[in-house]
Design an enzyme around this catalytic site. Structure first.
Site, mmCIF file in Angstrom:
data_model
loop_
_atom_site.group_PDB
_atom_site.id
_atom_site.type_symbol
_atom_site.label_atom_id
_atom_site.label_comp_id
_atom_site.label_asym_id
_atom_site.label_seq_id
_atom_site.Cartn_x
_atom_site.Cartn_y
_atom_site.Cartn_z
ATOM 1 N N ASP A 35 0.856 -1.187 0.000
ATOM 2 C CA ASP A 35 0.000 0.000 0.000
ATOM 3 C C ASP A 35 0.896 1.242 0.000
ATOM 4 O OD1 ASP A 35 -3.217 0.566 0.912
ATOM 5 O OD2 ASP A 35 -1.786 2.220 1.087
ATOM 6 N N ILE A 36 0.520 2.232 -0.798
ATOM 7 C CA ILE A 36 1.347 3.442 -0.951
ATOM 8 C C ILE A 36 1.325 4.302 0.319
ATOM 9 C CG2 ILE A 36 -0.377 5.067 -1.878
ATOM 10 C CD1 ILE A 36 1.679 5.662 -4.129
ATOM 11 N N ASN A 93 -12.814 -3.222 1.820
ATOM 12 C CA ASN A 93 -13.844 -2.199 1.789
ATOM 13 C C ASN A 93 -14.643 -2.357 0.499
ATOM 14 O OD1 ASN A 93 -13.128 -0.862 4.233
ATOM 15 N ND2 ASN A 93 -11.337 -0.016 3.185
ATOM 16 N N GLU A 101 -12.325 3.425 -1.673
ATOM 17 C CA GLU A 101 -11.773 4.533 -2.459
ATOM 18 C C GLU A 101 -11.423 4.090 -3.874
ATOM 19 O OE1 GLU A 101 -8.436 6.063 -0.271
ATOM 20 O OE2 GLU A 101 -9.708 6.702 1.398
ATOM 21 N N VAL A 102 -10.895 2.886 -4.007
ATOM 22 C CA VAL A 102 -10.470 2.407 -5.331
ATOM 23 C C VAL A 102 -11.453 1.307 -5.770
ATOM 24 C CG1 VAL A 102 -8.621 1.371 -6.679
ATOM 25 C CG2 VAL A 102 -8.056 2.926 -4.797
ATOM 26 N N HIS A 106 -10.054 -5.281 -3.696
ATOM 27 C CA HIS A 106 -8.754 -5.467 -3.039
ATOM 28 C C HIS A 106 -8.986 -5.896 -1.598
ATOM 29 C CE1 HIS A 106 -9.961 -1.237 -2.737
ATOM 30 N NE2 HIS A 106 -9.335 -1.168 -1.561
ATOM 31 N N HIS A 108 -6.973 -5.772 1.968
ATOM 32 C CA HIS A 108 -5.820 -5.253 2.706
ATOM 33 C C HIS A 108 -5.322 -6.357 3.646
ATOM 34 C CE1 HIS A 108 -6.707 -0.787 2.103
ATOM 35 N NE2 HIS A 108 -7.887 -1.313 1.824
HETATM 36 P P1 AMP Z 1 -9.853 1.512 0.065
HETATM 37 O O1 AMP Z 1 -10.401 1.578 -1.350
HETATM 38 O O2 AMP Z 1 -10.463 2.569 0.941
HETATM 39 O O3 AMP Z 1 -9.947 0.149 0.680
HETATM 40 O O4 AMP Z 1 -8.320 1.855 0.039
HETATM 41 C C1 AMP Z 1 -7.551 2.002 -1.123
HETATM 42 C C2 AMP Z 1 -6.104 1.865 -0.734
HETATM 43 O O5 AMP Z 1 -5.330 1.966 -1.916
HETATM 44 C C3 AMP Z 1 -5.581 2.912 0.252
HETATM 45 O O6 AMP Z 1 -5.056 2.259 1.397
HETATM 46 C C4 AMP Z 1 -4.495 3.638 -0.553
HETATM 47 O O7 AMP Z 1 -3.395 4.020 0.245
HETATM 48 C C5 AMP Z 1 -4.105 2.594 -1.586
HETATM 49 N N1 AMP Z 1 -3.521 3.127 -2.824
HETATM 50 C C6 AMP Z 1 -3.980 4.122 -3.591
HETATM 51 N N2 AMP Z 1 -3.189 4.316 -4.662
HETATM 52 C C7 AMP Z 1 -2.184 3.394 -4.568
HETATM 53 C C8 AMP Z 1 -1.053 3.059 -5.361
HETATM 54 N N3 AMP Z 1 -0.752 3.733 -6.485
HETATM 55 N N4 AMP Z 1 -0.241 2.057 -4.952
HETATM 56 C C9 AMP Z 1 -0.510 1.375 -3.815
HETATM 57 N N5 AMP Z 1 -1.578 1.623 -3.026
HETATM 58 C C10 AMP Z 1 -2.397 2.632 -3.394
#
Ligand code: AMP
Length: 124
Positions: A35-36, A93, A101-102, A106, A108
């Site tokens: 994770d970034i 999530n 968010e994405v 995924h 974690h």
């Molecule tokens: P969520 O969708 O809330 O479960 O979290 C999305 C996760 O993606 C967050 O923890 C971000 O830090 C992570 N994230 C976003 N962009 C990147 C990236 N380019 N590389 C790695 N992790 C990322």
């Protein structure tokens, strides 16, 4: 009906090689990377390579091979990342209530320290 998948999301870009990632593990159907913005000493994301929005979308549409691969990739990644011995947490999530968010499925993997209770009772 299948959920609409937005192929401009950041994990789709990682899968297409358009932006880099710190790869931890890769299989035929899955990819794991750091994770970034890590929230624990171990914070790794495991994603399917297929275009799935979240867990229920994956359950609806993924093949048995993709599903088996993904489950094994998550467990193997916990070991490869060094989280398995001390214990770890899996979290996915899915959708608005979970603050996803994405919009690419995924999971974690958090580990490397004691993580406390799983959720605040009343949100934040
Ligand atoms: P969520 O969708 O809330 O479960 O979290 C999305 C996760 O993606 C967050 O923890 C971000 O830090 C992570 N994230 C976003 N962009 C990147 C990236 N380019 N590389 C790695 N992790 C990322």
């Amino acid at each position: 009906m299948a959920k609409a998948y937005d192929s401009s999301n950041v994990f789709a870009k990682i899968l297409r090689g358009e932006i880099p990632c710190k790869k931890v593990h890769e299989t035929t159907y899955s990819l794991a990377f750091a994770d970034i913005n890590p929230l624990a000493p171990v914070h790794v994301l495991v994603i399917p390579k297929g275009a799935y929005v979240d867990f229920d979308d994956f359950a609806d549409r993924a093949s048995p091979e993709e599903m088996a691969d993904y489950v094994k990739a998550i467990g193997d990644t916990a070991k490869i990342a060094g989280a398995a011995d001390g214990g770890y947490r899996l979290l996915s999530n899915c959708g608005v209530n979970a603050n996803q968010e994405v919009p690419h499925l995924h999971v974690h993997i958090f580990g490397g320290r004691h993580l406390g209770r799983m959720l605040k009772k009343d949100g934040d």
